[in-house]
Design a protein around this motif. Structure first.
Motif, PDB file in Angstrom:
ATOM      1  N   ARG A 285       0.805  -1.410   0.013  1.00  0.00           N
ATOM      2  CA  ARG A 285       0.062   0.111   0.180  1.00  0.00           C
ATOM      3  C   ARG A 285       0.455   1.042  -0.457  1.00  0.00           C
ATOM      4  NH1 ARG A 285      -3.621   2.049   5.329  1.00  0.00           N
ATOM      5  NH2 ARG A 285      -4.423   4.310   4.644  1.00  0.00           N
ATOM      6  N   THR A 286       0.861   2.015  -0.605  1.00  0.00           N
ATOM      7  CA  THR A 286       1.577   3.654  -1.145  1.00  0.00           C
ATOM      8  C   THR A 286       0.316   4.280  -0.401  1.00  0.00           C
ATOM      9  OG1 THR A 286       2.387   2.934  -3.548  1.00  0.00           O
ATOM     10  CG2 THR A 286       2.255   5.053  -2.470  1.00  0.00           C
ATOM     11  N   LEU A 287       0.843   4.649   0.703  1.00  0.00           N
ATOM     12  CA  LEU A 287       0.182   5.878   1.670  1.00  0.00           C
ATOM     13  C   LEU A 287       0.012   7.592   0.988  1.00  0.00           C
ATOM     14  CD1 LEU A 287       2.388   5.513   5.074  1.00  0.00           C
ATOM     15  CD2 LEU A 287       0.078   3.700   4.620  1.00  0.00           C
ATOM     16  N   ASP A 288      -1.263   7.794   0.681  1.00  0.00           N
ATOM     17  CA  ASP A 288      -1.685   8.832   0.070  1.00  0.00           C
ATOM     18  C   ASP A 288      -1.505  10.175   0.961  1.00  0.00           C
ATOM     19  OD1 ASP A 288      -3.611   8.709   2.801  1.00  0.00           O
ATOM     20  OD2 ASP A 288      -5.220   7.875   0.879  1.00  0.00           O
ATOM     21  N   ALA A 289      -1.973  11.262   0.802  1.00  0.00           N
ATOM     22  CA  ALA A 289      -2.389  12.711   1.571  1.00  0.00           C
ATOM     23  C   ALA A 289      -2.530  12.048   2.828  1.00  0.00           C
ATOM     24  CB  ALA A 289      -2.247  13.713   1.309  1.00  0.00           C
ATOM     25  N   GLY A 290      -3.934  12.028   2.304  1.00  0.00           N
ATOM     26  CA  GLY A 290      -4.283  11.852   3.953  1.00  0.00           C
ATOM     27  C   GLY A 290      -3.751  10.698   5.327  1.00  0.00           C
ATOM     28  N   ALA A 291      -3.215   9.436   4.780  1.00  0.00           N
ATOM     29  CA  ALA A 291      -2.387   8.962   5.350  1.00  0.00           C
ATOM     30  C   ALA A 291      -1.746   9.134   5.883  1.00  0.00           C
ATOM     31  CB  ALA A 291      -2.530   7.348   5.021  1.00  0.00           C
ATOM     32  N   LEU A 292      -0.065  10.513   4.949  1.00  0.00           N
ATOM     33  CA  LEU A 292       0.646  10.502   5.532  1.00  0.00           C
ATOM     34  C   LEU A 292       0.818  11.228   6.491  1.00  0.00           C
ATOM     35  CD1 LEU A 292       3.398  10.929   2.190  1.00  0.00           C
ATOM     36  CD2 LEU A 292       3.468   9.481   4.579  1.00  0.00           C
ATOM     37  N   LYS A 293       0.072  12.511   6.252  1.00  0.00           N
ATOM     38  CA  LYS A 293      -0.657  13.557   7.342  1.00  0.00           C
ATOM     39  C   LYS A 293      -0.883  12.851   8.351  1.00  0.00           C
ATOM     40  CE  LYS A 293      -1.529  17.361   3.640  1.00  0.00           C
ATOM     41  NZ  LYS A 293      -2.944  18.063   3.701  1.00  0.00           N
ATOM     42  N   ALA A 294      -1.208  11.722   7.986  1.00  0.00           N
ATOM     43  CA  ALA A 294      -1.793  11.146  10.362  1.00  0.00           C
ATOM     44  C   ALA A 294      -0.257  10.315  10.860  1.00  0.00           C
ATOM     45  CB  ALA A 294      -3.110  10.110   9.658  1.00  0.00           C
ATOM     46  N   LEU A 295      -0.077   9.926  10.285  1.00  0.00           N
ATOM     47  CA  LEU A 295       0.877   9.756  10.687  1.00  0.00           C
ATOM     48  C   LEU A 295       2.721  10.224  11.156  1.00  0.00           C
ATOM     49  CD1 LEU A 295       2.410   6.967  11.514  1.00  0.00           C
ATOM     50  CD2 LEU A 295       3.212   5.979   8.696  1.00  0.00           C
TER      51      LEU A 295
ATOM     52  N   ASP B 235       9.220  16.958  -5.317  1.00  0.00           N
ATOM     53  CA  ASP B 235       8.748  18.509  -5.840  1.00  0.00           C
ATOM     54  C   ASP B 235       7.288  18.434  -6.576  1.00  0.00           C
ATOM     55  OD1 ASP B 235      11.691  19.094  -5.059  1.00  0.00           O
ATOM     56  OD2 ASP B 235      12.309  18.861  -7.388  1.00  0.00           O
ATOM     57  N   ARG B 236       6.682  17.482  -6.637  1.00  0.00           N
ATOM     58  CA  ARG B 236       5.491  17.336  -6.903  1.00  0.00           C
ATOM     59  C   ARG B 236       4.479  17.721  -6.338  1.00  0.00           C
ATOM     60  NH1 ARG B 236       5.574  12.165 -11.355  1.00  0.00           N
ATOM     61  NH2 ARG B 236       6.702  11.532  -9.363  1.00  0.00           N
ATOM     62  N   MET B 237       4.877  16.917  -4.833  1.00  0.00           N
ATOM     63  CA  MET B 237       3.507  17.115  -3.961  1.00  0.00           C
ATOM     64  C   MET B 237       3.577  18.664  -3.309  1.00  0.00           C
ATOM     65  SD  MET B 237       4.841  14.144  -1.080  1.00  0.00           S
ATOM     66  CE  MET B 237       5.421  12.887  -1.577  1.00  0.00           C
ATOM     67  N   SER B 238       2.546  18.999  -2.777  1.00  0.00           N
ATOM     68  CA  SER B 238       2.177  20.310  -2.354  1.00  0.00           C
ATOM     69  C   SER B 238       3.440  20.607  -0.743  1.00  0.00           C
ATOM     70  CB  SER B 238       1.084  20.350  -1.180  1.00  0.00           C
ATOM     71  OG  SER B 238       0.648  19.475  -0.400  1.00  0.00           O
TER      72      SER B 238
ATOM     73  N   ALA C 128       3.150  20.772   2.356  1.00  0.00           N
ATOM     74  CA  ALA C 128       2.246  20.432   3.202  1.00  0.00           C
ATOM     75  C   ALA C 128       2.722  18.784   3.631  1.00  0.00           C
ATOM     76  CB  ALA C 128       0.955  20.822   3.073  1.00  0.00           C
ATOM     77  N   ASN C 129       2.175  18.283   2.296  1.00  0.00           N
ATOM     78  CA  ASN C 129       2.369  16.194   1.380  1.00  0.00           C
ATOM     79  C   ASN C 129       3.795  16.513   2.003  1.00  0.00           C
ATOM     80  OD1 ASN C 129      -0.291  16.931   1.733  1.00  0.00           O
ATOM     81  ND2 ASN C 129       0.069  16.691  -0.673  1.00  0.00           N
ATOM     82  N   ARG C 130       4.875  17.281   1.260  1.00  0.00           N
ATOM     83  CA  ARG C 130       6.275  16.965   1.596  1.00  0.00           C
ATOM     84  C   ARG C 130       6.559  16.933   2.297  1.00  0.00           C
ATOM     85  NH1 ARG C 130       7.144  20.254  -2.780  1.00  0.00           N
ATOM     86  NH2 ARG C 130       8.621  21.941  -1.472  1.00  0.00           N
ATOM     87  N   ALA C 131       6.524  18.633   3.403  1.00  0.00           N
ATOM     88  CA  ALA C 131       6.877  18.227   4.358  1.00  0.00           C
ATOM     89  C   ALA C 131       6.041  16.804   5.191  1.00  0.00           C
ATOM     90  CB  ALA C 131       6.474  19.436   5.928  1.00  0.00           C
ATOM     91  N   ALA C 132       5.146  16.179   5.231  1.00  0.00           N
ATOM     92  CA  ALA C 132       4.526  15.003   6.071  1.00  0.00           C
ATOM     93  C   ALA C 132       5.637  14.121   5.794  1.00  0.00           C
ATOM     94  CB  ALA C 132       3.425  15.375   5.628  1.00  0.00           C
ATOM     95  N   ALA C 133       5.470  13.924   4.526  1.00  0.00           N
ATOM     96  CA  ALA C 133       6.599  12.788   3.621  1.00  0.00           C
ATOM     97  C   ALA C 133       8.068  13.129   4.444  1.00  0.00           C
ATOM     98  CB  ALA C 133       6.786  12.584   2.884  1.00  0.00           C
TER      99      ALA C 133
END
Length: 202
Positions: A8-18, A93-96, A98-103
């Motif tokens: 499972r590749t974690l999507d933006a919502g799962a990444l932010k939760a983690l 770089d294609r992430m927002s 916020a998503n890049r920071a979460a990753a």
């Protein structure tokens, strides 16, 4: 919920939760030690059960963990991490922003814990290890000179070997004489400046 056997590749919502060090630690402990309660996790981490309960609910909301069916009570719920691998998307770089920071948070914390687990193993005294386990482990590092195609081929061979081991020993959780072990496979290219035959000077 289905188990993510193929990865499972974690999507933006799962990444932010983690994307919280304590949640990554909880997720890691559920992988390492199996089902736990908020109270048992609190004792392992050194937090309050209220804090671990809050983070468990946040992880469950994004399908990262689930309640163990048929176990526990209304006051003491048991949680587990579904079987199957997850793929952590690295900062892109294609992430927002916020998503890049979460990753970045999730990746950094996962590998910090992974390294700490290895160092704990390397520094563990023999007196704390049953004799039959003392020489069972292997820590190996080497360097090779490969083309991208050769590295891709070797990566697939390593992945196939790990998948075969997972299938061979599936279902042994809790069997007499077993322990949870960490199996690691890593292959990556080094920076060009330190790779043999790729210096700037001839």
């Amino acid at each position: 919920m289905t188990e993510h056997e193929e990865g499972r590749t974690l999507d933006a919502g799962a990444l932010k939760a983690l994307a919280h060090p304590l949640r990554v630690r909880i997720y890691d402990l559920l992988s390492e030690r199996g089902p736990q309660t908020a109270s048992s996790l609190a004792a392992l981490i050194g937090e309050t059960s209220g804090a671990t309960s809050y983070h468990l609910r946040a992880l469950a909301a994004k399908d990262l963990i689930r309640e163990v069916e048929g176990r526990g009570t209304a006051r003491e719920r048991w949680w587990e991490r579904p079987k199957g691998r997850i793929n952590l998307p690295g900062p892109d770089d294609r992430m927002s922003p916020a998503n890049r920071a979460a990753a970045q948070i999730v990746t950094s914390e996962f590998f910090r814990l992974r390294h700490q687990t290895l160092m704990d193993y390397l520094n563990r005294p023999d007196s704390e290890q049953p004799e039959e386990w003392r020489d069972a482990g292997l820590v190996m590092t080497t360097t090779l000179d490969l083309t991208p195609e050769q590295m891709a081929e070797l990566k697939q061979e390593l992945s196939d070997a790990v998948d075969a081991a997972i299938e061979r020993y599936r279902g042994q959780e809790g069997a007499p004489g077993t322990r949870r072990v960490s199996l690691r496979a890593e292959i990556f290219d080094l920076p060009a400046a330190i790779s043999r035959g790729t210096t700037d000077q001839e």
